[in-house]
Design an enzyme around this catalytic site. Structure first.
Site, PDB file in Angstrom:
ATOM      1  N   SER A  67       0.838  -1.268  -0.175  1.00  0.00           N
ATOM      2  CA  SER A  67      -0.059  -0.104   0.152  1.00  0.00           C
ATOM      3  C   SER A  67       0.975   1.111  -0.083  1.00  0.00           C
ATOM      4  O   SER A  67       1.888   1.402   0.634  1.00  0.00           O
ATOM      5  CB  SER A  67      -0.967   0.086   1.260  1.00  0.00           C
ATOM      6  OG  SER A  67      -1.702  -1.194   1.100  1.00  0.00           O
TER       7      SER A  67
HETATM    8  N1  SAH Z   1      -1.237  -4.847   4.067  1.00  0.00           N
HETATM    9  C1  SAH Z   1      -0.492  -5.110   3.070  1.00  0.00           C
HETATM   10  C2  SAH Z   1      -1.216  -4.757   1.778  1.00  0.00           C
HETATM   11  C3  SAH Z   1      -1.389  -5.721   0.565  1.00  0.00           C
HETATM   12  S1  SAH Z   1      -2.699  -5.588  -0.492  1.00  0.00           S
HETATM   13  C4  SAH Z   1       1.020  -4.406   2.841  1.00  0.00           C
HETATM   14  O1  SAH Z   1       1.394  -3.553   3.788  1.00  0.00           O
HETATM   15  O2  SAH Z   1       1.663  -4.598   2.077  1.00  0.00           O
HETATM   16  C5  SAH Z   1      -3.862  -6.470  -0.021  1.00  0.00           C
HETATM   17  C6  SAH Z   1      -3.426  -8.238   0.253  1.00  0.00           C
HETATM   18  O3  SAH Z   1      -4.938  -8.769   0.837  1.00  0.00           O
HETATM   19  C7  SAH Z   1      -3.119  -8.897  -0.833  1.00  0.00           C
HETATM   20  O4  SAH Z   1      -1.866  -9.487  -0.498  1.00  0.00           O
HETATM   21  C8  SAH Z   1      -4.167  -9.899  -1.065  1.00  0.00           C
HETATM   22  O5  SAH Z   1      -3.709 -11.313  -1.469  1.00  0.00           O
HETATM   23  C9  SAH Z   1      -4.755  -9.835   0.298  1.00  0.00           C
HETATM   24  N2  SAH Z   1      -6.212 -10.420   0.473  1.00  0.00           N
HETATM   25  C10 SAH Z   1      -7.118 -10.340  -0.445  1.00  0.00           C
HETATM   26  N3  SAH Z   1      -8.305 -10.866   0.162  1.00  0.00           N
HETATM   27  C11 SAH Z   1      -8.023 -11.688   1.143  1.00  0.00           C
HETATM   28  C12 SAH Z   1      -8.665 -12.459   2.120  1.00  0.00           C
HETATM   29  N4  SAH Z   1     -10.018 -12.602   2.112  1.00  0.00           N
HETATM   30  N5  SAH Z   1      -7.884 -12.750   3.267  1.00  0.00           N
HETATM   31  C13 SAH Z   1      -6.866 -12.746   3.504  1.00  0.00           C
HETATM   32  N6  SAH Z   1      -5.889 -11.813   2.630  1.00  0.00           N
HETATM   33  C14 SAH Z   1      -6.545 -11.264   1.562  1.00  0.00           C
END
Ligand code: SAH
Length: 219
Positions: A67
């Site tokens: 993000s």
């Molecule tokens: N917090 C992260 C942002 C990652 S983007 C950071 O600091 O880098 C969002 C993430 O959510 C992705 O890796 C995606 O695979 C995950 N995601 C999406 N749906 C999800 C779910 N139902 N359960 C767990 N993870 C999920």
């Protein structure tokens, strides 16, 4: 093999990023100092080394992103993090958001649905420093009933609706920060769990996240 080096140049760029976040309206000093302390370039491929401190999201593989720092700061600020808070994060991704919470002294339980990202995070470079982060492979819609209740819940993907299981796993008086909607933009909501099991809702700015998807991916 990536080399982990935090140079004066990186530290200088980080201070500039923190100043920018301040200008954009982030006021929580604990959030700002966590961002100042964490080498964000460690979380990215070395190709992004020079631009790691721009206020942008970047790809981290499997179609997912780390993000934007402003988004991380914004969500962390809304969460009102206190030391020893027990926080559930949905969407581990690059582990950057989880690290910001851990740097602020929280105990972080983070779930990722992509097996490859989860496996990659087993070798997370700041694992020893942030022993207060626990990693789980699973579907965030289900949360972690075994470890509930949580003081706070943070969702870092675009939620199509407010997952009822996650409300259940929140303590009374606890906060959930969640970007909700299925369109290109999501509104950031902060929910406070009430004694009768329902919640009060506050609405904030719009952001754009990758989708929160049901089920696991990768066996
Ligand atoms: N917090 C992260 C942002 C990652 S983007 C950071 O600091 O880098 C969002 C993430 O959510 C992705 O890796 C995606 O695979 C995950 N995601 C999406 N749906 C999800 C779910 N139902 N359960 C767990 N993870 C999920």
């Amino acid at each position: 093999m990536k080399k982990f080096e935090d140079t004066y140049q990186h530290k200088g760029l980080r201070r500039q990023l923190v100043n920018l976040l301040r200008e954009k309206g982030i006021t929580d000093e604990n959030v700002l100092s966590a961002i100042n302390n964490i080498p964000r370039h460690y979380f990215l491929d070395s190709a992004f080394d020079k631009i790691a401190y721009e206020d942008r999201a970047f790809p981290i593989g499997e179609g997912q992103t780390i993000s934007q720092p402003y988004t991380v700061a914004y969500q962390s600020q809304l969460l009102q993090v206190k030391p020893y808070d027990k926080i559930l994060e949905i969407g581990t991704g690059s582990v950057y958001q989880a690290s910001v919470l851990a740097e602020m002294g929280a105990k972080v339980f983070t779930i990722e649905r992509q097996k490859k990202l989860y496996d990659h995070n087993k070798n997370f470079c700041l694992k020893t420093k942030y022993h207060n982060i626990k990693f789980f492979y699973g579907d965030g819609f289900l949360g972690l009933p075994t470890y509930a209740p949580f003081d706070k819940v943070i969702i870092t993907a675009a939620a199509p609706f407010i997952p009822p299981r996650l409300i259940e796993q929140l303590k009374v008086g606890g906060l959930m920060v969640i970007p909700v909607d299925v369109g290109p933009f999501q509104q950031m909501l902060r929910l406070t769990k009430l004694a009768d099991g329902s919640y009060a809702e506050e609405r904030f700015d719009n952001f754009s996240f990758v989708p929160m998807l049901e089920g696991k991916n990768g066996g």
